[in-house]
Design an enzyme around this catalytic site. Structure first.
Site, PDB file in Angstrom:
ATOM      1  N   CYS A 241      -4.645  -4.479  -3.213  1.00  0.00           N
ATOM      2  CA  CYS A 241      -5.221  -3.261  -3.788  1.00  0.00           C
ATOM      3  C   CYS A 241      -5.229  -2.212  -2.691  1.00  0.00           C
ATOM      4  CB  CYS A 241      -6.617  -3.525  -4.358  1.00  0.00           C
ATOM      5  SG  CYS A 241      -7.823  -4.087  -3.138  1.00  0.00           S
ATOM      6  N   GLY A 242      -6.254  -1.366  -2.648  1.00  0.00           N
ATOM      7  CA  GLY A 242      -6.332  -0.368  -1.595  1.00  0.00           C
ATOM      8  C   GLY A 242      -6.834  -0.936  -0.283  1.00  0.00           C
TER       9      GLY A 242
END
Length: 285
Positions: A241-242
């Site tokens: 993800c981030g």
């Protein structure tokens, strides 16, 4: 079809009925992006589920690492768990203020360090409050409890392993960011971060696993979401993800439908996107 691991998710009704059980420990693991302008610790102090302790994702981390909230050493994790009164013999119930987002990160970390008896509160604090259930503003003073750390390296991936997987393609990579961030069309929230995604990875925004009321979708609906993006249920998956938070929502969803070989890329796009030596792809695929 029922969840493959039903004990990993508890309802607000169940927690209300078991809140005073001697083996139950409740954890608030709320965390928000800077742009959300929310202070999870202040919100916890103002109102939390009675008996809960605050699990600070940013502090229970490797604070010497320039990347955000990377996993800490087993020694630090054990120390923090002990101080929070979380340990051997406890059934730990984790929630957050978003529904199911950062709670999944705490759930994953607790399992990563060897404690299997941990579940997420379905719908989190939002559902608890919507139902008018009791909250407390009393400070928590838990009695210390021994936590035996047993680090499971199979549950986490480092950058070098993800880079090697580009050659071997033994593991599927699944990205939990929005479609715009995945394609590179949308700017990253962290300064200096390139847009795009890890080559050959697939995209499933984490919120597609969540129902409109903030609870986890049922097992059949979860399977449909993973099938739609081409995930092979028989092959291992690395979630990303981030910065390693919502990747854990995907890991949790896969766990709930019985996928046994799931790991989280801890550095995720913050690490990969900052390193100009790492290849990237742009566009929808």
């Amino acid at each position: 079809m029922p969840y493959a691991n039903p004990t990993s998710l508890v309802s607000t009704e169940w927690l209300s009925q078991h809140i005073n059980a001697p083996d139950i420990r409740i954890v608030d693991a709320s965390w928000y992006l800077p742009a959300e302008n929310r202070d999870p610790k202040a919100e916890f102090e103002a109102a939390h589920i009675p008996g809960a302790v605050f699990f600070d994702i940013d502090e229970i981390s490797d604070t010497d690492n320039p990347l955000p909230h990377m996993i800490p050493s087993p020694e630090k994790f054990s120390s923090r768990m002990r101080r929070l009164g979380l340990g051997d013999g406890n059934r730990i119930i984790v929630y957050d203020g978003s529904g199911i987002r950062s709670a999944a990160r705490a759930w994953w970390m607790i399992r990563l360090f060897g404690h299997e008896d941990v579940a997420i509160l379905d719908g989190g604090m939002k559902k608890w409050l919507a139902e008018g259930r009791e909250t407390s503003d009393l400070p928590s003073h838990p009695a210390e409890r021994h936590f035996t750390s047993r680090f499971n390296s199979l549950m986490v991936r480092e950058k070098a392993q993800v880079r090697k997987n580009l050659e071997t393609a033994k593991e599927q990579v699944l990205d939990a960011r929005s479609a715009g961030r995945f394609s590179g069309a949308e700017e990253e929230p962290r300064e200096g971060l390139r847009g795009g995604h890890i080559p050959n990875s697939k995209n499933l925004p984490f919120n597609q696993l969540i129902s409109d009321d903030g609870t986890l979708k049922n097992s059949d609906a979860l399977e449909v979401e993973f099938e739609k993006v081409g995930i092979d249920p028989k092959a291992p998956v690395i979630t990303s993800c981030g910065s390693g938070i919502t990747a854990c929502v995907l890991a949790f969803g896969l766990h709930m439908i019985g996928h046994r070989r799931v790991s989280v890329y801890d550095g995720s796009w913050t690490e990969w996107g900052l390193d100009t030596d790492m290849p990237l792809s742009v566009g929808e695929k």
